[in-house]
Design a protein around this motif. Sequence first.
Motif, PDB file in Angstrom:
ATOM      1  N   ILE A 163       7.949 -15.911   2.079  1.00  0.00           N
ATOM      2  CA  ILE A 163       6.790 -14.959   1.826  1.00  0.00           C
ATOM      3  C   ILE A 163       6.962 -13.665   2.621  1.00  0.00           C
ATOM      4  O   ILE A 163       8.005 -13.622   3.576  1.00  0.00           O
ATOM      5  CB  ILE A 163       5.644 -15.451   2.222  1.00  0.00           C
ATOM      6  N   THR A 164       6.427 -12.709   2.032  1.00  0.00           N
ATOM      7  CA  THR A 164       6.684 -11.562   2.557  1.00  0.00           C
ATOM      8  C   THR A 164       5.325 -10.932   2.836  1.00  0.00           C
ATOM      9  O   THR A 164       4.356 -11.070   1.949  1.00  0.00           O
ATOM     10  CB  THR A 164       7.429 -10.372   1.664  1.00  0.00           C
ATOM     11  N   LEU A 165       5.062 -10.205   4.089  1.00  0.00           N
ATOM     12  CA  LEU A 165       3.966  -9.518   4.422  1.00  0.00           C
ATOM     13  C   LEU A 165       4.513  -7.948   4.552  1.00  0.00           C
ATOM     14  O   LEU A 165       5.106  -7.563   5.061  1.00  0.00           O
ATOM     15  CB  LEU A 165       3.564 -10.054   5.897  1.00  0.00           C
ATOM     16  N   SER A 166       3.636  -7.400   3.544  1.00  0.00           N
ATOM     17  CA  SER A 166       3.847  -5.789   3.566  1.00  0.00           C
ATOM     18  C   SER A 166       2.649  -5.320   3.875  1.00  0.00           C
ATOM     19  O   SER A 166       1.377  -5.514   3.250  1.00  0.00           O
ATOM     20  CB  SER A 166       4.032  -5.390   2.050  1.00  0.00           C
ATOM     21  N   ILE A 167       2.675  -4.111   4.754  1.00  0.00           N
ATOM     22  CA  ILE A 167       1.494  -3.317   4.819  1.00  0.00           C
ATOM     23  C   ILE A 167       1.936  -1.801   4.530  1.00  0.00           C
ATOM     24  O   ILE A 167       2.990  -1.290   4.908  1.00  0.00           O
ATOM     25  CB  ILE A 167       1.157  -2.750   6.257  1.00  0.00           C
ATOM     26  N   ILE A 168       1.268  -1.368   3.364  1.00  0.00           N
ATOM     27  CA  ILE A 168       1.567  -0.062   2.882  1.00  0.00           C
ATOM     28  C   ILE A 168       0.459   0.832   2.989  1.00  0.00           C
ATOM     29  O   ILE A 168      -0.583   0.427   2.634  1.00  0.00           O
ATOM     30  CB  ILE A 168       2.050  -0.116   1.254  1.00  0.00           C
ATOM     31  N   LYS A 169       0.468   2.070   3.347  1.00  0.00           N
ATOM     32  CA  LYS A 169      -0.382   2.896   3.784  1.00  0.00           C
ATOM     33  C   LYS A 169      -0.172   4.233   3.186  1.00  0.00           C
ATOM     34  O   LYS A 169       1.002   4.625   3.068  1.00  0.00           O
ATOM     35  CB  LYS A 169      -0.588   2.795   5.402  1.00  0.00           C
ATOM     36  N   ALA A 170      -1.381   4.865   3.135  1.00  0.00           N
ATOM     37  CA  ALA A 170      -1.183   6.416   2.530  1.00  0.00           C
ATOM     38  C   ALA A 170      -2.679   7.037   3.049  1.00  0.00           C
ATOM     39  O   ALA A 170      -3.801   6.506   3.098  1.00  0.00           O
ATOM     40  CB  ALA A 170      -1.176   6.646   0.982  1.00  0.00           C
ATOM     41  N   ASP A 171      -2.599   8.445   3.203  1.00  0.00           N
ATOM     42  CA  ASP A 171      -3.595   9.083   3.417  1.00  0.00           C
ATOM     43  C   ASP A 171      -3.648   9.692   2.074  1.00  0.00           C
ATOM     44  O   ASP A 171      -3.003  10.617   1.495  1.00  0.00           O
ATOM     45  CB  ASP A 171      -3.573  10.169   4.575  1.00  0.00           C
ATOM     46  N   THR A 172      -5.023   9.418   1.278  1.00  0.00           N
ATOM     47  CA  THR A 172      -5.313   9.883  -0.134  1.00  0.00           C
ATOM     48  C   THR A 172      -6.499  10.909  -0.225  1.00  0.00           C
ATOM     49  O   THR A 172      -6.753  10.970  -1.181  1.00  0.00           O
ATOM     50  CB  THR A 172      -5.334   8.691  -1.322  1.00  0.00           C
ATOM     51  N   GLY A 173      -6.922  11.051   1.157  1.00  0.00           N
ATOM     52  CA  GLY A 173      -8.009  12.094   0.989  1.00  0.00           C
ATOM     53  C   GLY A 173      -8.847  11.743   2.302  1.00  0.00           C
ATOM     54  O   GLY A 173      -9.047  10.482   2.675  1.00  0.00           O
ATOM     55  N   GLY A 174      -9.441  12.669   3.104  1.00  0.00           N
ATOM     56  CA  GLY A 174     -10.188  12.376   4.214  1.00  0.00           C
ATOM     57  C   GLY A 174     -11.529  12.695   3.933  1.00  0.00           C
ATOM     58  O   GLY A 174     -12.143  13.729   3.318  1.00  0.00           O
ATOM     59  N   PHE A 175     -12.345  12.117   5.001  1.00  0.00           N
ATOM     60  CA  PHE A 175     -13.872  12.039   4.740  1.00  0.00           C
ATOM     61  C   PHE A 175     -14.253  11.895   6.247  1.00  0.00           C
ATOM     62  O   PHE A 175     -14.314  10.853   6.778  1.00  0.00           O
ATOM     63  CB  PHE A 175     -14.473  10.789   3.931  1.00  0.00           C
ATOM     64  N   VAL A 176     -14.583  13.016   7.019  1.00  0.00           N
ATOM     65  CA  VAL A 176     -14.839  14.545   6.606  1.00  0.00           C
ATOM     66  C   VAL A 176     -13.741  14.914   7.148  1.00  0.00           C
ATOM     67  O   VAL A 176     -13.242  14.761   8.422  1.00  0.00           O
ATOM     68  CB  VAL A 176     -16.186  15.151   7.140  1.00  0.00           C
ATOM     69  N   GLY A 177     -12.832  15.922   6.587  1.00  0.00           N
ATOM     70  CA  GLY A 177     -11.560  16.836   6.860  1.00  0.00           C
ATOM     71  C   GLY A 177     -10.859  15.590   7.046  1.00  0.00           C
ATOM     72  O   GLY A 177     -10.710  14.980   6.038  1.00  0.00           O
ATOM     73  N   HIS A 178     -10.001  15.416   8.042  1.00  0.00           N
ATOM     74  CA  HIS A 178      -9.012  14.411   8.352  1.00  0.00           C
ATOM     75  C   HIS A 178      -9.561  13.208   9.119  1.00  0.00           C
ATOM     76  O   HIS A 178      -8.685  12.393   9.463  1.00  0.00           O
ATOM     77  CB  HIS A 178      -7.858  14.900   8.777  1.00  0.00           C
ATOM     78  N   SER A 179     -10.843  13.149   9.196  1.00  0.00           N
ATOM     79  CA  SER A 179     -11.219  11.833  10.235  1.00  0.00           C
ATOM     80  C   SER A 179     -11.421  10.457   9.867  1.00  0.00           C
ATOM     81  O   SER A 179     -11.064   9.786  10.441  1.00  0.00           O
ATOM     82  CB  SER A 179     -12.621  12.467  10.999  1.00  0.00           C
TER      83      SER A 179
END
Length: 372
Positions: free
Chosen positions: A2-18
């Motif tokens: 099996i494969t364990l994948s963590i895929i992550k992205a910042d697609t918008g912050g609330f509030v600012g970058h917090s």
Amino acid sequence: MITLSIIKADTGGFVGHSAVHPDMMAEARREVERAKDSGLLIDGAVASCGDDISLIMTHTYGCDAGLIHSFAWDTFQSTTHIAKELGLYGAGQDLLSDAFSGNLRGMGPGYAELEFEERPSEPVLCFLADKTEPGAWNLPLYKMFADPFNTAGLVIDEKMHAGFGFEVYDLYEEKRIIFDCPSDLYDMLMYIGAPARYVIHSIRSKTLDITAAATSTQRLSLIAGKYVGKDDPVMIVRCQSGLPAVGEALEPFAFSHTVGGCMRGSHHAPLMPVPLKQSHTSRFDGPPRVVALGFQVHEGKLIGPRDMFDDPAFDHARVQATEVMDYLRRHGPFEPHRLPLEDLEYTTMASLTKRLAHRWTSLTTEVATAPT
Ligand code: F6R
Ligand code: MG
Ligand code: MG
């Protein structure tokens, strides 16, 4: 396998970058449920640390699989859509390309993936960090897999005593090397002690011949005139039965070490281990946070998570991080709080160099022309 994948992205912050808005989390969860129903994923969970969404997924397609990466890409498009509707900050900031092509390398999202034969019991820790870079994992990984003062198993467990192989990337020259530890320890430290450039990508048990850890170290890619692939890393660590015990894998975070990446990607600050409910960054856009989600992987299912830093045993590290933050903040714009000039993500140096060129005069010329 099996494969364990963590895929992550910042697609918008609330509030600012917090932090991430709850509607975006709900959307990502809906997409993951749909992917489970369609059979693409065996299982999936969604979590956030700071302003980054992580999709934690099990499947049978292996690492770098187009189907899985395109699923993540589409999910991040959907969360971006919500971020835009709500006018959230930096909507879609990590989706650097207009169209998906094959896999996510160099496209903005980060990912850590591990393909393995599931052991009879498979305890796994998923670490997610915000406001720092993949090199932030170097020190804790060194402690987990190479430091007997952290990991008792290196000394007293027959299955660990032979040590581990560390795969290290040189992000600048796009090269890699395997260090055979403990014999190569001192050589390796010369490199991984410089975490802005040399980053541990994976670790393998010499006795069990299995991969034990993987980080989201992507090669740096120059996209839109900016280096990407350094941000807000994630990491997978398999534990127990000849690998570090869960407690040995968490122990390094009881020391809040200093990492690069806080405020405008341009400051050193301590990495604070926190439970999910405290993983938003507010002081000086930090301090950088790390959460640890524990799962038992069983027949590909993610049993969990347990929020591993939700434990008073890490209170002292949180206090220590706050004290170190106070200390570093008092340096203001001075190093070592501010990163060295070549590592700054924001800089006015190029325009200053132009603007002040005529006011900088050569010391050697002045000496030569000084009146006698
Ligand atoms: C983002 C980050 C923040 C921003 C800072 C300035 O992950 O680390 O510290 O760099 O808030 O952001 P802008 O330039 O978007 O106002
Ligand atoms: Mg952001
Ligand atoms: Mg972030």
